[in-house]
Scaffold this motif. Sequence first.
Motif, mmCIF file in Angstrom:
data_model
loop_
_atom_site.group_PDB
_atom_site.id
_atom_site.type_symbol
_atom_site.label_atom_id
_atom_site.label_comp_id
_atom_site.label_asym_id
_atom_site.label_seq_id
_atom_site.Cartn_x
_atom_site.Cartn_y
_atom_site.Cartn_z
ATOM 1 N N ALA A 115 18.819 -56.363 -80.904
ATOM 2 C CA ALA A 115 17.820 -54.758 -80.868
ATOM 3 C C ALA A 115 17.429 -54.923 -81.771
ATOM 4 N N VAL A 116 17.065 -55.139 -82.777
ATOM 5 C CA VAL A 116 15.665 -55.383 -83.446
ATOM 6 C C VAL A 116 14.647 -55.608 -82.869
ATOM 7 N N LEU A 117 14.931 -56.682 -81.576
ATOM 8 C CA LEU A 117 14.001 -57.172 -80.672
ATOM 9 C C LEU A 117 13.374 -56.537 -79.502
ATOM 10 N N ASN A 118 14.656 -55.405 -78.945
ATOM 11 C CA ASN A 118 14.736 -54.161 -78.069
ATOM 12 C C ASN A 118 13.738 -53.355 -78.088
ATOM 13 N N THR A 119 14.279 -52.855 -80.411
ATOM 14 C CA THR A 119 13.114 -51.988 -80.586
ATOM 15 C C THR A 119 11.521 -52.105 -80.046
ATOM 16 N N TYR A 120 11.144 -53.888 -80.857
ATOM 17 C CA TYR A 120 10.169 -53.510 -80.585
ATOM 18 C C TYR A 120 9.498 -52.976 -79.217
ATOM 19 N N LEU A 121 10.055 -54.009 -78.353
ATOM 20 C CA LEU A 121 9.565 -53.856 -77.013
ATOM 21 C C LEU A 121 9.519 -52.397 -76.727
ATOM 22 N N GLU A 122 10.745 -51.639 -76.921
ATOM 23 C CA GLU A 122 10.749 -49.761 -76.364
ATOM 24 C C GLU A 122 9.639 -49.117 -77.780
ATOM 25 N N ASN A 123 9.092 -49.434 -78.920
ATOM 26 C CA ASN A 123 8.420 -48.755 -79.568
ATOM 27 C C ASN A 123 7.309 -49.444 -78.951
ATOM 28 N N ALA A 124 6.871 -50.908 -78.329
ATOM 29 C CA ALA A 124 5.260 -50.994 -77.757
ATOM 30 C C ALA A 124 5.107 -49.677 -76.724
ATOM 31 N N GLY A 125 6.264 -49.861 -75.932
ATOM 32 C CA GLY A 125 5.814 -48.877 -74.617
ATOM 33 C C GLY A 125 6.887 -48.783 -73.461
ATOM 34 N N PHE A 126 7.398 -50.704 -73.539
ATOM 35 C CA PHE A 126 8.219 -50.583 -72.331
ATOM 36 C C PHE A 126 9.260 -49.752 -72.222
ATOM 37 N N GLN A 127 9.195 -49.138 -71.028
ATOM 38 C CA GLN A 127 10.149 -48.596 -70.702
ATOM 39 C C GLN A 127 11.886 -49.445 -70.122
ATOM 40 N N HIS A 128 10.998 -50.521 -69.678
ATOM 41 C CA HIS A 128 12.256 -51.194 -68.674
ATOM 42 C C HIS A 128 12.076 -52.451 -69.913
ATOM 43 N N HIS A 129 13.556 -52.800 -69.944
ATOM 44 C CA HIS A 129 13.147 -54.635 -71.607
ATOM 45 C C HIS A 129 14.757 -54.765 -71.574
ATOM 46 N N ARG A 130 14.795 -55.992 -71.522
ATOM 47 C CA ARG A 130 15.985 -56.257 -71.971
ATOM 48 C C ARG A 130 16.060 -57.821 -72.859
ATOM 49 N N VAL A 131 16.924 -58.104 -73.628
ATOM 50 C CA VAL A 131 17.175 -59.511 -74.277
ATOM 51 C C VAL A 131 18.120 -59.586 -73.850
ATOM 52 N N MET A 132 18.718 -61.258 -73.492
ATOM 53 C CA MET A 132 19.653 -62.072 -73.850
ATOM 54 C C MET A 132 19.354 -63.088 -74.305
ATOM 55 N N PHE A 133 20.705 -63.710 -75.028
ATOM 56 C CA PHE A 133 20.745 -64.776 -75.188
ATOM 57 C C PHE A 133 21.347 -66.053 -74.231
ATOM 58 N N VAL A 134 20.426 -66.949 -74.527
ATOM 59 C CA VAL A 134 20.625 -68.722 -73.513
ATOM 60 C C VAL A 134 20.091 -69.191 -74.392
ATOM 61 N N SER A 135 21.688 -70.574 -73.576
ATOM 62 C CA SER A 135 21.760 -71.438 -73.663
ATOM 63 C C SER A 135 21.256 -72.794 -73.571
ATOM 64 N N PHE A 136 20.446 -73.947 -73.856
ATOM 65 C CA PHE A 136 20.446 -75.094 -73.115
ATOM 66 C C PHE A 136 20.445 -76.215 -74.376
ATOM 67 N N LYS A 137 20.074 -77.294 -73.418
ATOM 68 C CA LYS A 137 20.540 -78.066 -74.114
ATOM 69 C C LYS A 137 19.028 -79.906 -74.101
ATOM 70 N N GLY A 138 19.064 -79.867 -75.651
ATOM 71 C CA GLY A 138 18.018 -80.971 -76.435
ATOM 72 C C GLY A 138 18.961 -82.497 -75.623
ATOM 73 N N HIS A 139 17.517 -83.621 -75.702
ATOM 74 C CA HIS A 139 18.205 -84.554 -75.353
ATOM 75 C C HIS A 139 17.137 -85.619 -77.156
ATOM 76 N N ALA A 140 18.008 -86.498 -77.202
ATOM 77 C CA ALA A 140 17.901 -87.431 -77.969
ATOM 78 C C ALA A 140 17.755 -88.682 -77.195
ATOM 79 N N ASN A 141 16.541 -89.285 -77.773
ATOM 80 C CA ASN A 141 16.957 -90.786 -76.960
ATOM 81 C C ASN A 141 18.137 -91.544 -78.124
ATOM 82 N N SER A 142 17.982 -91.257 -79.300
ATOM 83 C CA SER A 142 18.898 -91.647 -80.406
ATOM 84 C C SER A 142 18.803 -91.073 -81.975
#
Length: 271
Positions: A183-210
């Motif tokens: 909600a905070v991020l979408n507010t930043y976008l809207e206040n800046a003037g972006f009429q079309h905007h969206r924020v989504m959660f993403v998950s991905f993997k980090g890889h450690a050798n040890s």
Amino acid sequence: MNKDVRETPENGAADYEEHLGPLIFEPAAKELLSHIVTLPAHSILEVACGTGRVTRHLRESFPAATRLVATDINTDMLDIARQQLNDPSISFQVADAQQLPFADHSFDLVVNQFGLMFLPEKQTGVNEAFRVLKPGGHFVFATWDRADSMPLTELLLNTLIIPVFKGEDTTRFCISTALHDPAVLNTYLENAGFQHHRVMFVSFKGHANSPQQVVNSYFLKHPLGRAAKEKEPADFDRIANELEEAVIQRFGTGAFEFELRALVGIGRKVD
């Protein structure tokens, strides 16, 4: 096998690239690019490019004729990016994301991976991205999710580091994971003037050798480790050892993958 680096000299930007770069920022860059590659762009501005992890993928993903400008306020980071990529088609410039040295309507695409949360004036940073975009252009950015949504970050920050600073203001340790409300991020976008905007959660993997690579990256060569060492030198080795033991207990002694989570925001400037 990754060696223990606690006795090697400190070198902030180089340590960042060598240790955190492959562990978390490279998989994050690939995730962010998956949301960018389908966007039309003849001119790209990367803000807060750091050591150039996203920059490299942008250069490889868009035609050679695409103008690519990579900026950062940290000259040490920028120097490493310039040296690592060694590509004359990329223009590297020192720039403050809150006061970009570019004219209005200069770029088709503005990209910012994990820089927004460090800006003192976050709304100003988003406003500047909007200003330099051409009509029809896109602003794509990423911020980290909450610390407790990522096992290694939660373990180091909340279980091992914060208790060392009991009774003190520890918000400075949480800046990188503090901007996690869509909600905070979408507010930043809207206040800046972006009429079309969206924020989504993403998950991905980090890889450690040890497990030792995790200790090196998340603590020994990390600002959190330096802060703990300055506060109480005796705690430095203890925390490093406890972190390694906890990682081994959870993930084993060999290579392993671990969960990373972020928010990706996309704003489009109307034609």
